[in-house]
Design a protein around this motif. Structure first.
Motif, mmCIF file in Angstrom:
data_model
loop_
_atom_site.group_PDB
_atom_site.id
_atom_site.type_symbol
_atom_site.label_atom_id
_atom_site.label_comp_id
_atom_site.label_asym_id
_atom_site.label_seq_id
_atom_site.Cartn_x
_atom_site.Cartn_y
_atom_site.Cartn_z
ATOM 1 N N ARG A 154 0.818 -1.210 0.000
ATOM 2 C CA ARG A 154 0.000 0.000 0.000
ATOM 3 C C ARG A 154 0.852 1.260 0.000
ATOM 4 O O ARG A 154 0.532 2.237 -0.681
ATOM 5 C CB ARG A 154 -0.917 -0.015 1.227
ATOM 6 C CG ARG A 154 -1.943 1.088 1.250
ATOM 7 C CD ARG A 154 -2.831 0.994 2.477
ATOM 8 N NE ARG A 154 -3.882 1.993 2.469
ATOM 9 C CZ ARG A 154 -4.667 2.271 3.504
ATOM 10 N NH1 ARG A 154 -4.503 1.591 4.636
ATOM 11 N NH2 ARG A 154 -5.593 3.198 3.408
ATOM 12 N N ARG A 190 -2.054 4.976 -8.043
ATOM 13 C CA ARG A 190 -2.931 4.655 -6.916
ATOM 14 C C ARG A 190 -2.382 5.250 -5.628
ATOM 15 O O ARG A 190 -3.101 5.872 -4.849
ATOM 16 C CB ARG A 190 -3.062 3.135 -6.814
ATOM 17 C CG ARG A 190 -4.022 2.645 -5.741
ATOM 18 C CD ARG A 190 -3.296 2.264 -4.462
ATOM 19 N NE ARG A 190 -2.217 1.349 -4.731
ATOM 20 C CZ ARG A 190 -1.164 1.206 -3.922
ATOM 21 N NH1 ARG A 190 -1.028 1.933 -2.832
ATOM 22 N NH2 ARG A 190 -0.195 0.342 -4.218
ATOM 23 N N TRP A 191 -1.062 5.076 -5.386
ATOM 24 C CA TRP A 191 -0.413 5.640 -4.196
ATOM 25 C C TRP A 191 -0.476 7.157 -4.221
ATOM 26 O O TRP A 191 -0.784 7.801 -3.206
ATOM 27 C CB TRP A 191 1.035 5.165 -4.150
ATOM 28 C CG TRP A 191 1.918 5.818 -3.136
ATOM 29 C CD1 TRP A 191 2.082 5.446 -1.837
ATOM 30 C CD2 TRP A 191 2.778 6.948 -3.348
ATOM 31 N NE1 TRP A 191 3.002 6.277 -1.218
ATOM 32 C CE2 TRP A 191 3.435 7.206 -2.127
ATOM 33 C CE3 TRP A 191 3.052 7.753 -4.456
ATOM 34 C CZ2 TRP A 191 4.352 8.252 -1.979
ATOM 35 C CZ3 TRP A 191 3.961 8.793 -4.310
ATOM 36 C CH2 TRP A 191 4.599 9.028 -3.079
ATOM 37 N N GLU A 193 -2.590 9.192 -5.612
ATOM 38 C CA GLU A 193 -3.929 9.702 -5.316
ATOM 39 C C GLU A 193 -4.304 9.463 -3.858
ATOM 40 O O GLU A 193 -4.958 10.302 -3.228
ATOM 41 C CB GLU A 193 -4.942 9.043 -6.257
ATOM 42 C CG GLU A 193 -4.759 9.483 -7.706
ATOM 43 C CD GLU A 193 -5.650 8.742 -8.682
ATOM 44 O OE1 GLU A 193 -6.233 7.699 -8.279
ATOM 45 O OE2 GLU A 193 -5.767 9.187 -9.833
ATOM 46 N N GLN A 194 -3.883 8.333 -3.326
ATOM 47 C CA GLN A 194 -4.190 8.004 -1.938
ATOM 48 C C GLN A 194 -3.480 8.954 -0.970
ATOM 49 O O GLN A 194 -4.097 9.488 -0.041
ATOM 50 C CB GLN A 194 -3.764 6.563 -1.664
ATOM 51 C CG GLN A 194 -4.068 6.042 -0.282
ATOM 52 C CD GLN A 194 -3.685 4.574 -0.162
ATOM 53 O OE1 GLN A 194 -3.689 3.823 -1.139
ATOM 54 N NE2 GLN A 194 -3.335 4.157 1.033
ATOM 55 N N ARG A 198 -4.928 12.766 1.615
ATOM 56 C CA ARG A 198 -4.835 12.930 3.064
ATOM 57 C C ARG A 198 -4.979 14.413 3.416
ATOM 58 O O ARG A 198 -4.256 15.272 2.854
ATOM 59 C CB ARG A 198 -3.500 12.395 3.590
ATOM 60 C CG ARG A 198 -3.337 10.893 3.428
ATOM 61 C CD ARG A 198 -1.952 10.436 3.853
ATOM 62 N NE ARG A 198 -1.741 10.563 5.292
ATOM 63 C CZ ARG A 198 -1.951 9.604 6.186
ATOM 64 N NH1 ARG A 198 -2.380 8.421 5.779
ATOM 65 N NH2 ARG A 198 -1.723 9.802 7.464
#
Length: 240
Positions: A154, A190-191, A193-194, A198
């Motif tokens: 992740r 993906r990382w 955007e994640q 925050r």
């Protein structure tokens, strides 16, 4: 209280993101690098390498005199240790995080800085096509390194968000200006955007947003003056 000597660049934003993530009280002290504040004698006493960011901790854990720390990687190690946040201390994870912090400092930051420099430079200093191609390709390689790393985890150092993510993210915000297409790197995207979603990251990125000046709106003479300060530095004389 932490004093943060800062200008809104990717290196400065690494620290503002961490401080926002941990809700650590801090005071922002702008260092206008286009004006040359980084060469002031009082700043050189904090960082002889005349670069921001720098922090000064007025309440160090040993209860002694204030501690100043320069270099963004060292700053994040210091703050992570002080707060006990985002740097697990079991031996395996600790050094997994550490190696990716060093990767960012030695590879990602310098190379993405170079690609940005040469792509902005244009032909003002002659033909830059080799440098643009060289560093755009190296940037692509580095995005590929992150993409491969994130294929089966992740975050950069595993399932937990750490200073490895904090230190790497700000340099990726400018992917388009670096000549990259993040759709080429689905695990990285993906990382990206994640982490970017925050709230503390968003606050950290926004710190000092009103400080910087859009150089394209300045006169040619002022642009030339700033370029000389930022890109044509030589050794400072050592006082007798």
């Amino acid at each position: 209280m932490i004093d943060l000597y800062y200008w809104p660049t990717p290196n400065g934003k690494k620290v503002s993101i961490f401080l926002e993530e941990t809700q650590t009280p801090y005071r922002l002290l702008p260092v206008n690098i286009g004006r040359g504040d980084q060469f002031a004698p009082e700043f050189l006493r904090l960082n002889p390498n005349h670069r921001m960011p720098v922090i000064v901790d007025h309440a160090p854990s040993d209860g002694g005199a204030p501690i100043s720390v320069f270099e963004s990687g060292a700053i994040l190690f210091y703050l992570a240790e002080k707060t006990g946040k985002f740097w697990p201390q079991d031996v395996r994870t600790k050094y997994d995080v550490a190696q990716w912090v060093f990767w960012q400092m030695a590879n990602q930051g310098p190379k993405l800085g170079e690609v940005g420099h040469f792509r902005r430079l244009g032909d003002r200093e002659g033909d830059q096509s080799y440098a643009v191609r060289r560093f755009t390709n190296e940037a692509n390689r580095l995005y590929g390194v992150l993409n491969a790393r994130l294929r089966d985890r992740r975050y950069i150092a595993g399932d937990a968000y750490t200073i490895a993510d904090v230190i790497s993210y700000p340099w990726t915000v400018g992917w388009k200006a670096q000549g990259q297409d993040i759709d080429e790197f689905k695990y990285f995207k993906r990382w990206f955007e994640q982490v970017g979603a925050r709230p503390a990251v968003q606050r950290g990125l926004a710190i000092g947003a009103g400080l910087s000046t859009e150089t394209s709106k300045l006169s040619p003479e002022e642009q030339d003056r700033i370029r000389k300060i930022l890109y044509n530095q030589r050794a400072l004389p050592v006082p007798d």
